[in-house]
Design a protein around this motif. Sequence first.
Motif, PDB file in Angstrom:
ATOM      1  N   PRO A   7     -62.011 105.644  16.126  1.00 11.16           N
ATOM      2  CA  PRO A   7     -63.136 106.549  16.437  1.00 11.16           C
ATOM      3  C   PRO A   7     -62.799 107.646  17.436  1.00 11.16           C
ATOM      4  CG  PRO A   7     -63.874 104.267  16.443  1.00 11.16           C
ATOM      5  CD  PRO A   7     -62.378 104.233  16.359  1.00 11.16           C
ATOM      6  N   MET A   8     -61.694 107.489  18.142  1.00 15.60           N
ATOM      7  CA  MET A   8     -61.330 108.493  19.163  1.00 15.60           C
ATOM      8  C   MET A   8     -60.345 109.535  18.653  1.00 15.60           C
ATOM      9  SD  MET A   8     -61.095 106.006  22.508  1.00 15.60           S
ATOM     10  CE  MET A   8     -60.270 104.665  21.658  1.00 15.60           C
ATOM     11  N   ASN A  55     -54.036 118.242  14.477  1.00 15.83           N
ATOM     12  CA  ASN A  55     -53.258 117.026  14.231  1.00 15.83           C
ATOM     13  C   ASN A  55     -54.199 115.816  14.289  1.00 15.83           C
ATOM     14  OD1 ASN A  55     -51.530 114.874  14.083  1.00 15.83           O
ATOM     15  ND2 ASN A  55     -50.143 115.578  15.702  1.00 15.83           N
ATOM     16  N   PRO A  56     -54.593 115.278  13.134  1.00 17.39           N
ATOM     17  CA  PRO A  56     -55.565 114.179  13.113  1.00 17.39           C
ATOM     18  C   PRO A  56     -55.031 112.860  13.674  1.00 17.39           C
ATOM     19  CG  PRO A  56     -54.712 114.594  10.903  1.00 17.39           C
ATOM     20  CD  PRO A  56     -54.192 115.690  11.774  1.00 17.39           C
ATOM     21  N   LYS A  57     -53.739 112.814  14.021  1.00 15.92           N
ATOM     22  CA  LYS A  57     -53.167 111.605  14.606  1.00 15.92           C
ATOM     23  C   LYS A  57     -53.202 111.626  16.133  1.00 15.92           C
ATOM     24  CE  LYS A  57     -50.101 110.491  10.729  1.00 15.92           C
ATOM     25  NZ  LYS A  57     -48.719 110.160  10.309  1.00 15.92           N
ATOM     26  N   ASN A 112     -59.874 112.964  26.973  1.00 13.29           N
ATOM     27  CA  ASN A 112     -60.613 111.938  27.739  1.00 13.29           C
ATOM     28  C   ASN A 112     -60.922 110.687  26.913  1.00 13.29           C
ATOM     29  OD1 ASN A 112     -60.777 113.504  30.179  1.00 13.29           O
ATOM     30  ND2 ASN A 112     -62.376 114.727  29.187  1.00 13.29           N
ATOM     31  N   SER A 113     -60.031 110.376  25.974  1.00 10.37           N
ATOM     32  CA  SER A 113     -60.158 109.122  25.211  1.00 10.37           C
ATOM     33  C   SER A 113     -59.285 108.059  25.862  1.00 10.37           C
ATOM     34  CB  SER A 113     -59.720 109.337  23.760  1.00 10.37           C
ATOM     35  OG  SER A 113     -60.598 110.228  23.102  1.00 10.37           O
ATOM     36  N   PHE A 114     -59.848 106.863  26.024  1.00 13.28           N
ATOM     37  CA  PHE A 114     -59.145 105.799  26.741  1.00 13.28           C
ATOM     38  C   PHE A 114     -58.858 104.600  25.840  1.00 13.28           C
ATOM     39  CE2 PHE A 114     -60.563 108.212  30.320  1.00 13.28           C
ATOM     40  CZ  PHE A 114     -59.665 107.924  31.338  1.00 13.28           C
ATOM     41  N   PHE A 115     -57.698 104.026  26.013  1.00  6.79           N
ATOM     42  CA  PHE A 115     -57.299 102.795  25.334  1.00  6.79           C
ATOM     43  C   PHE A 115     -58.348 101.717  25.541  1.00  6.79           C
ATOM     44  CE2 PHE A 115     -55.249  98.609  25.676  1.00  6.79           C
ATOM     45  CZ  PHE A 115     -54.576  98.525  24.469  1.00  6.79           C
ATOM     46  N   HIS A 144     -73.757 104.062  14.505  1.00  7.21           N
ATOM     47  CA  HIS A 144     -73.938 104.617  13.159  1.00  7.21           C
ATOM     48  C   HIS A 144     -72.765 104.246  12.256  1.00  7.21           C
ATOM     49  CE1 HIS A 144     -77.178 107.917  13.980  1.00  7.21           C
ATOM     50  NE2 HIS A 144     -77.445 106.784  14.598  1.00  7.21           N
ATOM     51  N   GLN A 145     -71.577 104.077  12.827  1.00  6.34           N
ATOM     52  CA  GLN A 145     -70.424 103.695  12.012  1.00  6.34           C
ATOM     53  C   GLN A 145     -70.552 102.267  11.495  1.00  6.34           C
ATOM     54  OE1 GLN A 145     -66.460 104.835  13.251  1.00  6.34           O
ATOM     55  NE2 GLN A 145     -67.275 106.382  14.637  1.00  6.34           N
ATOM     56  N   ALA A 146     -71.415 101.479  12.114  1.00  7.56           N
ATOM     57  CA  ALA A 146     -71.717 100.139  11.625  1.00  7.56           C
ATOM     58  C   ALA A 146     -72.958 100.138  10.740  1.00  7.56           C
ATOM     59  CB  ALA A 146     -71.916  99.177  12.799  1.00  7.56           C
ATOM     60  N   GLY A 147     -73.535 101.322  10.518  1.00  4.29           N
ATOM     61  CA  GLY A 147     -74.700 101.450   9.662  1.00  4.29           C
ATOM     62  C   GLY A 147     -76.033 101.297  10.372  1.00  4.29           C
ATOM     63  N   PHE A 148     -76.011 101.094  11.704  1.00 10.24           N
ATOM     64  CA  PHE A 148     -77.253 100.932  12.459  1.00 10.24           C
ATOM     65  C   PHE A 148     -77.906 102.298  12.678  1.00 10.24           C
ATOM     66  CE2 PHE A 148     -75.264  96.950  13.376  1.00 10.24           C
ATOM     67  CZ  PHE A 148     -76.247  96.077  13.815  1.00 10.24           C
TER      68      PHE A 148
END
Length: 315
Positions: free
Chosen positions: A51-52, A59-61, A66-69, A299-303
């Motif tokens: 998701p991050m 570059n989609p990879k 500010n994305s964290f492990f 939303h990615q879980a459909g909720f």
Amino acid sequence: MPYSLYLKPYRQPIDLINDLKGKNLLFSNEVEAEKILSQISYYHFKIYLHPMLDLQGTNPKVYRSNSFFESGVELYRFDEELRILMFKAIAKIEVKLRSRLDHLISRTTSDPFWYLDNSLFFIVRNNTYAIDSIRDKISNDFNREKELYASNYRSKYYNDKHDKYKNLPPFWIASELLSLGQIYKIYDAINHSLPTIDFDNLAKEFGAKDYKVLVNWIRCIRDVRNRCAHHSRLWNAKLSIPSNLNNVLTISSPNKHRPYTTIAVIQKMLKKLQIQNLDLRAELEDIFNRYPFANNHMHQAGFPTNWNTDPLWIR
């Protein structure tokens, strides 16, 4: 398509961390991250970082700024707890699916060995392979079962209902050995058009419109149960859409192929069966509250955003 030799080497956790850092991912605690990656297969874990990814960038990879492990770890822990909760909920339904089917058919036919009666099942061109494969599995498991109830039955009894399966016990005993997958196969194989047995009324006990819908729901919850049992990713898995959702949800899901629609069916069944010792809404809310990153990606879980205001979730 030509094959190529697989040459990717094994990488140490520290190598994986350096690789992720090179893709713009940040770490709050690299020592802890190295420990986590030594305990969890990176192949199993990396999907929780997805998701991050900056999928709209050049570059989609590479990960967004500010994305964290640790956000991926949070999502991983959320998924663990979601699977545990679903496993617990499905177990309560599974017990009812066994007992209510047996009560209905045994009461109507006065035959506790009804599952050995070919006339109750769809048989195509006199081929009983489908139902016999289930009986074979029950027979193999029953003959290996070491519990006292099984050894006691084997030492004393037989049945005269089916020449090939004289060793098998009544369904109420045999059902103790069935997985949810086998329960689904029995429900699916039953000839529900028989006028002497009200299968649609059985479906209504579980909140389904009719027997066909109930069978579809059982298949959907079986698929979720299998993911839970095998520790497979659930939170955003692509799943079959349950039938007759308009009988379940007032607030539509943003993605009907995601787990929420099957979770809603599970809630519908729990509610209709009046199972009181599990508040699925409260437990889901608790998990989301403890894992804000998962809550932000519900939303990615459909909720839907306001999922818990749907009348389905109001007792």
